[in-house]
Write an enzyme that holds these catalytic residues in place. Sequence first.
Site, PDB file in Angstrom:
ATOM      1  N   LYS A 181       0.833  -1.197   0.000  1.00  0.00           N
ATOM      2  CA  LYS A 181       0.000   0.000   0.000  1.00  0.00           C
ATOM      3  C   LYS A 181       0.880   1.264   0.000  1.00  0.00           C
ATOM      4  CE  LYS A 181      -3.630  -2.721   0.860  1.00  0.00           C
ATOM      5  NZ  LYS A 181      -2.970  -4.000   1.124  1.00  0.00           N
ATOM      6  N   LYS A 217      -8.202   1.430   4.483  1.00  0.00           N
ATOM      7  CA  LYS A 217      -7.743   0.037   4.498  1.00  0.00           C
ATOM      8  C   LYS A 217      -6.463  -0.087   5.306  1.00  0.00           C
ATOM      9  CE  LYS A 217      -5.866   0.883  -0.161  1.00  0.00           C
ATOM     10  NZ  LYS A 217      -5.934   0.454  -1.575  1.00  0.00           N
ATOM     11  N   ARG A 241      -5.604  -5.526 -12.491  1.00  0.00           N
ATOM     12  CA  ARG A 241      -4.293  -6.046 -12.092  1.00  0.00           C
ATOM     13  C   ARG A 241      -3.396  -6.073 -13.331  1.00  0.00           C
ATOM     14  NH1 ARG A 241      -2.286  -9.405  -8.289  1.00  0.00           N
ATOM     15  NH2 ARG A 241      -3.198  -7.815  -6.916  1.00  0.00           N
ATOM     16  N   ARG A 292     -10.950  -6.870 -12.248  1.00  0.00           N
ATOM     17  CA  ARG A 292     -11.707  -7.628 -11.255  1.00  0.00           C
ATOM     18  C   ARG A 292     -12.914  -6.781 -10.872  1.00  0.00           C
ATOM     19  NH1 ARG A 292      -6.499  -7.964  -7.682  1.00  0.00           N
ATOM     20  NH2 ARG A 292      -6.507  -5.864  -8.524  1.00  0.00           N
ATOM     21  N   ARG A 338     -15.465  -3.865  -3.350  1.00  0.00           N
ATOM     22  CA  ARG A 338     -14.177  -4.501  -3.607  1.00  0.00           C
ATOM     23  C   ARG A 338     -14.259  -5.393  -4.846  1.00  0.00           C
ATOM     24  NH1 ARG A 338     -13.575  -7.617   1.882  1.00  0.00           N
ATOM     25  NH2 ARG A 338     -15.708  -8.099   1.238  1.00  0.00           N
ATOM     26  N   ASP A 373      -2.083  -2.503  -9.114  1.00  0.00           N
ATOM     27  CA  ASP A 373      -3.535  -2.394  -9.078  1.00  0.00           C
ATOM     28  C   ASP A 373      -3.924  -0.990  -9.512  1.00  0.00           C
ATOM     29  OD1 ASP A 373      -3.685  -4.968  -8.231  1.00  0.00           O
ATOM     30  OD2 ASP A 373      -4.282  -4.512  -6.177  1.00  0.00           O
ATOM     31  N   GLU A 377      -2.340   0.167  -5.613  1.00  0.00           N
ATOM     32  CA  GLU A 377      -1.457  -0.722  -4.858  1.00  0.00           C
ATOM     33  C   GLU A 377      -0.349  -1.229  -5.767  1.00  0.00           C
ATOM     34  OE1 GLU A 377      -3.257  -3.867  -2.605  1.00  0.00           O
ATOM     35  OE2 GLU A 377      -4.882  -2.586  -1.850  1.00  0.00           O
ATOM     36  N   ASN A 426       1.757  -4.681  -5.716  1.00  0.00           N
ATOM     37  CA  ASN A 426       1.845  -5.984  -5.063  1.00  0.00           C
ATOM     38  C   ASN A 426       3.174  -6.649  -5.388  1.00  0.00           C
ATOM     39  OD1 ASN A 426      -1.140  -6.584  -4.020  1.00  0.00           O
ATOM     40  ND2 ASN A 426      -1.236  -5.465  -5.954  1.00  0.00           N
TER      41      ASN A 426
END
Length: 317
Positions: free
Chosen positions: A126, A161, A211, A226, A234, A274, A282, A284
């Site tokens: 994050k 979050k 993603r 997604r 979400r 993301d 984000e 990852n």
Amino acid sequence: MSLKIGVVMDPIESVKIKKDSTMAMLWAAARRGHELVYMEQGDLFVRDGRAYAEQTPLRVFEDYQRWFEKGSSRVAPLAELDVILMRKDPPFDLNFIYTTYVLEKAEQDGVLLVNKPQSLRDCNEKMYTTWFPQCMVPTLVTSKARLLREFIAEHHDVIVKPLDGMGGTGIFQLQHSGKNIGATLETLTNMGQLPIMAQRYIPEIKGGDKRILMINGEPVPYCLARIPQGDEVRGNLAAGGIGEARLLTPNDRWIAEQVGPELKKRGLIFVGLDVIGNYLTEINVTSPTCIREIDAQFNYGIADKLIATIERAYGNV
């Protein structure tokens, strides 16, 4: 060139075989003639300054009924391996950090780590986005309820979050007129003891949380959107989102260009960005997924291209 490739992962018996990205990597490595060694996090240790593990020879099969076969385990130095894939899922806790220290010792002995242990520690999934403010919506990271409330009042609709979650866990949408702001912030910050992230809500989430997979700083030309279902905010697949593979947009490519050189510099060979709408949310680095979902729709061969990149990187070590 045949390599001895170790993988540190969650129990292989429990992977979701129809979608697991680590299995895609292992299948690709086996097809290319590499020897595989299996390890779980608890198998790694240090003795007298050297990194070791209980190592288990591994054979993998592209068979949903029988996808692996283990050999006889033995304790051996990690330095006997050429490459280690660090594929342990979060949470990013103290145990994960200790594991990166062990892997860093292996790296010092000449093993190629994917991804680099120091960068796994440094690049919180994050927080690391804040290194690229030109790609972000308004964002605040703090443990102070007063600052969080002011941020919510300013932007009216906000996502909050934890900094160490995965799969959409702990994500809440808060609106300035909401009644549960105090309780939510108290819970997420552990009564003001832990910083959390707040971001202005991005309504384009309804079209999907994309993603984007990065291999050695370069984007795969397809992403997985997604898409949240029902009233869910979400898009994470683990939270019930539906995946739809798409071509990257020009803005997706621009974000990849902003982030890619820094990923490469930090030894982050395989990363998932993301992106919601036109914004990076984000980065990852621990155990990115979505290989299988993208390849199911576009047959790009992501894992094969990743292993080929690892072969070249090992040759340059």
